[in-house]
Design a protein around this motif. Structure first.
Motif, PDB file in Angstrom:
ATOM      1  N   PHE A 269       0.862  -1.157   0.048  1.00 31.31           N
ATOM      2  CA  PHE A 269       0.223  -0.051   0.016  1.00 31.31           C
ATOM      3  C   PHE A 269       0.967   1.208   0.122  1.00 31.31           C
ATOM      4  O   PHE A 269       1.878   1.311   0.785  1.00 31.31           O
ATOM      5  N   LEU A 270       0.461   2.185  -0.822  1.00 32.04           N
ATOM      6  CA  LEU A 270       1.329   3.358  -1.039  1.00 32.04           C
ATOM      7  C   LEU A 270       0.452   4.432  -1.274  1.00 32.04           C
ATOM      8  O   LEU A 270      -0.543   4.533  -2.004  1.00 32.04           O
ATOM      9  N   THR A 271       1.040   5.871  -1.074  1.00 32.66           N
ATOM     10  CA  THR A 271       0.468   7.043  -1.656  1.00 32.66           C
ATOM     11  C   THR A 271       1.578   7.626  -2.442  1.00 32.66           C
ATOM     12  O   THR A 271       2.640   7.567  -2.128  1.00 32.66           O
ATOM     13  N   ALA A 277       2.023  19.843  -2.589  1.00 33.68           N
ATOM     14  CA  ALA A 277       0.936  20.138  -1.750  1.00 33.68           C
ATOM     15  C   ALA A 277      -0.035  18.920  -0.940  1.00 33.68           C
ATOM     16  O   ALA A 277      -0.381  19.019   0.142  1.00 33.68           O
ATOM     17  N   PHE A 278       0.110  17.713  -1.810  1.00 34.68           N
ATOM     18  CA  PHE A 278      -0.722  16.462  -1.482  1.00 34.68           C
ATOM     19  C   PHE A 278       0.125  15.944  -0.146  1.00 34.68           C
ATOM     20  O   PHE A 278      -0.456  15.556   0.870  1.00 34.68           O
ATOM     21  N   VAL A 279       1.685  15.820  -0.477  1.00 32.19           N
ATOM     22  CA  VAL A 279       2.394  15.450   0.597  1.00 32.19           C
ATOM     23  C   VAL A 279       2.404  15.937   1.905  1.00 32.19           C
ATOM     24  O   VAL A 279       2.019  15.673   2.923  1.00 32.19           O
ATOM     25  N   ASP A 280       2.270  17.549   1.704  1.00 31.00           N
ATOM     26  CA  ASP A 280       2.167  18.421   2.711  1.00 31.00           C
ATOM     27  C   ASP A 280       0.802  18.111   3.508  1.00 31.00           C
ATOM     28  O   ASP A 280       0.659  18.165   4.838  1.00 31.00           O
ATOM     29  N   TYR A 281      -0.176  17.866   2.881  1.00 35.52           N
ATOM     30  CA  TYR A 281      -1.600  17.835   3.333  1.00 35.52           C
ATOM     31  C   TYR A 281      -1.633  16.371   4.183  1.00 35.52           C
ATOM     32  O   TYR A 281      -2.040  16.126   5.218  1.00 35.52           O
ATOM     33  N   VAL A 282      -0.984  15.301   3.415  1.00 42.30           N
ATOM     34  CA  VAL A 282      -0.871  14.232   4.244  1.00 42.30           C
ATOM     35  C   VAL A 282      -0.173  14.532   5.604  1.00 42.30           C
ATOM     36  O   VAL A 282      -0.470  13.894   6.848  1.00 42.30           O
ATOM     37  N   GLU A 283       0.898  14.951   5.683  1.00 48.18           N
ATOM     38  CA  GLU A 283       1.938  15.131   6.814  1.00 48.18           C
ATOM     39  C   GLU A 283       0.992  15.817   7.958  1.00 48.18           C
ATOM     40  O   GLU A 283       1.254  15.832   9.126  1.00 48.18           O
ATOM     41  N   THR A 288      -0.705   9.820  10.588  1.00 47.36           N
ATOM     42  CA  THR A 288      -0.788   8.499  10.827  1.00 47.36           C
ATOM     43  C   THR A 288      -0.438   7.638   9.417  1.00 47.36           C
ATOM     44  O   THR A 288       0.141   6.345   9.486  1.00 47.36           O
ATOM     45  N   LEU A 289      -0.650   8.448   8.482  1.00 48.46           N
ATOM     46  CA  LEU A 289      -0.398   7.741   6.956  1.00 48.46           C
ATOM     47  C   LEU A 289       1.030   8.206   6.494  1.00 48.46           C
ATOM     48  O   LEU A 289       1.525   7.941   5.342  1.00 48.46           O
ATOM     49  N   ARG A 290       1.713   9.200   7.396  1.00 50.44           N
ATOM     50  CA  ARG A 290       3.061   9.818   6.587  1.00 50.44           C
ATOM     51  C   ARG A 290       4.022   8.602   6.155  1.00 50.44           C
ATOM     52  O   ARG A 290       4.509   8.657   5.250  1.00 50.44           O
ATOM     53  N   ASP A 291       3.923   7.422   6.818  1.00 45.48           N
ATOM     54  CA  ASP A 291       4.824   6.361   6.312  1.00 45.48           C
ATOM     55  C   ASP A 291       4.543   5.734   5.336  1.00 45.48           C
ATOM     56  O   ASP A 291       5.309   4.914   4.562  1.00 45.48           O
ATOM     57  N   HIS A 292       3.339   5.842   4.754  1.00 46.55           N
ATOM     58  CA  HIS A 292       2.963   5.195   3.631  1.00 46.55           C
ATOM     59  C   HIS A 292       3.114   6.124   2.272  1.00 46.55           C
ATOM     60  O   HIS A 292       2.809   5.570   1.333  1.00 46.55           O
ATOM     61  N   VAL A 293       3.441   7.410   2.522  1.00 43.72           N
ATOM     62  CA  VAL A 293       3.748   8.172   1.385  1.00 43.72           C
ATOM     63  C   VAL A 293       5.211   7.529   0.671  1.00 43.72           C
ATOM     64  O   VAL A 293       6.177   7.267   1.557  1.00 43.72           O
TER      65      VAL A 293
END
Length: 497
Positions: A269-271, A277-283, A288-293
């Motif tokens: 599973f990955l993003t 902007a998307f990465v910043d939004y996740v962070e 909790t999903l940061r490690d999946h980026v």
């Protein structure tokens, strides 16, 4: 010849062009206070109530054009003096209210904010209203309207509020620098900082001492921009500005897609990591999903890293549609590889600041990447590229890709929310903060469906290349005989006397 969607963009461009003209000449400091008068030369206002306010606002635009507020870490800033024409907004009862007997609005309001005059017309007590919108939903006449400011309506992550002076205020802890507010503000009161002075300085120094070269790396969405000339003429214009050569970021996209496919097959599973902007939004919103980026660099970072490894003395400037890229290059992970980022709007200003006639130039070459690297620019392109990368590496036999392409930050939020609750029926999230993908970025000259068509057409011009072919050609310098044109990375600007 129309170059921009709106007059706000044109105004921003004119300020950037004037600043760049003086920077090339080396007299910016002496001339900086004359720039507003050069744009509004007479004593009659062209956009505001009086010429003095107009020039005062232009002074603030000039400050943004030369780098903005150094104490503000955000690349997006508000020009307070320009942000005074919009109403405060919120839910209001319009003249469509018929004074009905049902009073559904009153029953729906959880705070008792609805009251009635002697004609039974509804009114909203703003001291009690919490902007929930329930009254508007139940009104049978649609008489209750939500008058949000354009910037607030554009900001889907709710990073914009109103200050005590009634100007827009950006919460830097929430803002992801996507630039949606920049493009939607009808007064141009919100804008991105410009780093064109850094670019001009790099080019001038490279020409004077020739101790380093300045590489331009261009986003694939460039294929849908500058529609008044051919793409090859735009590439020639970039070299005419003084860049050593021009390289496709789409080639970095090929690299990222291949590596991201491997990482996805390994982790399950990955993003994506391509949209800053998307990465910043996740962070910020889904830690909790940061490690999946994906742990890969963005395509910009990947190709810039390759250039710096090939030429350690080189300087790299990203040119694209994205305001968030300006924030990305300031991160520790990107700082060693990308020296500066500018938008297509700023590139147009640079062209015209040197009075370059692109239409009269011979076409140059931009021919590195595969079809799949080039279509990263539009929503769904990254997912298609990862699917192809799995196939080219033989990973599709052991791993089934189930992607979800999120077109805009609202779709990103829905997918991330489901993923955080482990109910998402997908194993790869392609996150694009802008509607349409990069082709909808705030720094584009134009927006719309034609942008997607332009990128797809450009991608098809490279249909004969696989991603593996594109990467292999890059690594050996474009010397293989089966490639029609030499790699643009090795088609530099001819040395000048």
């Amino acid at each position: 010849m129309r170059k921009f969607d709106t007059k706000v963009q044109d105004l921003k461009y004119r300020v950037l062009r004037e600043v760049a003209m003086h920077a090339w000449k080396g007299d910016l400091l002496e001339s900086i206070h004359d720039i507003p008068k050069a744009i509004v030369p007479g004593n009659e206002p062209t956009m505001r109530c009086c010429v003095y306010k107009e020039r005062a606002i232009l002074d603030e635009r000039v400050k943004l054009a030369i780098g903005g507020d150094k104490n503000n870490p955000n690349v997006i800033e508000v020009i307070d003096i320009a942000c005074d024409e919009c109403p405060m907004g919120g839910f209001e009862v319009s003249n469509a209210c018929r004074g009905c007997l049902a009073h559904r609005c009153e029953e729906a309001c959880p705070r008792g904010a609805i009251y009635f005059d002697h004609h039974q017309h509804a009114h909203i007590d703003k001291t009690k209203c919490v902007e929930c919108g329930r009254c508007a939903k139940v009104c049978p006449y649609g008489a209750i309207l939500d008058h949000k400011r354009p910037c607030q309506r554009a900001c889907k992550i709710k990073a914009i509020s109103m200050s005590e002076t009634k100007a827009a205020s950006i919460d830097n802890d929430t803002c992801i620098a996507c630039g949606a507010c920049v493009y939607q503000c009808p007064f141009g009161a919100i804008s991105d900082k410009s780093y064109i002075l850094n670019v001009i300085d790099m080019i001038k120094k490279s020409q004077n001492n020739q101790r380093y070269k300045v590489y331009a790396i261009v986003a694939p969405s460039i294929a849908s921009q500058f529609t008044y000339v051919k793409l090859g003429q735009v590439i020639a214009g970039i070299k005419a500005l003084g860049f050593y050569t021009t390289v496709e970021v789409a080639l970095g996209a090929d690299l990222v897609a291949m590596n991201e496919a491997k990482e996805l097959a390994e982790k399950g599973f990955l993003t994506s990591s391509c949209c800053p902007a998307f990465v910043d939004y996740v962070e910020k919103q889904f830690p909790t999903l940061r490690d999946h980026v994906s742990h890969n660099l963005s395509p910009m970072g990947a190709i810039a890293k390759y250039i710096k490894e090939t030429d350690p003395t080189g300087k790299v400037v990203f040119i694209g549609p994205c305001t968030a890229k300006k924030a990305e290059v300031l991160k520790d992970t990107l700082r060693p590889f990308v020296d500066c980022a500018i938008t297509f709007e700023e590139l147009q200003a640079l062209f015209d600041s040197k009075e370059l006639d692109l239409a009269s130039m011979e076409e140059d070459v931009l021919d590195n990447a595969s079809y799949f690297g080039r279509i990263f620019a539009r929503s769904g392109g990254l997912s298609d590229a990862v699917r192809e990368a799995l196939k080219e590496q033989g990973l599709d036999k052991e791993f089934e890709l189930k992607p979800i392409a999120c077109d805009g930050i609202e779709e990103c939020r829905t997918a991330l929310l489901k993923a955080s609750k482990k109910v998402l029926d997908a194993n790869f999230i392609e996150g694009m903060a802008c509607i349409g993908g990069c082709i909808g970025g705030a720094g584009c000259l134009t927006h719309g469906e034609k942008n997607r068509m332009g990128v797809d057409k450009y991608g098809k011009e490279a249909m004969e290349k696989s991603m593996e072919d594109a990467i292999r050609v890059m690594e050996i310098g474009g010397s293989t005989p089966d490639i029609r044109k030499e790699s643009a990375l090795f088609c530099p600007l001819e040395p000048q006397d």
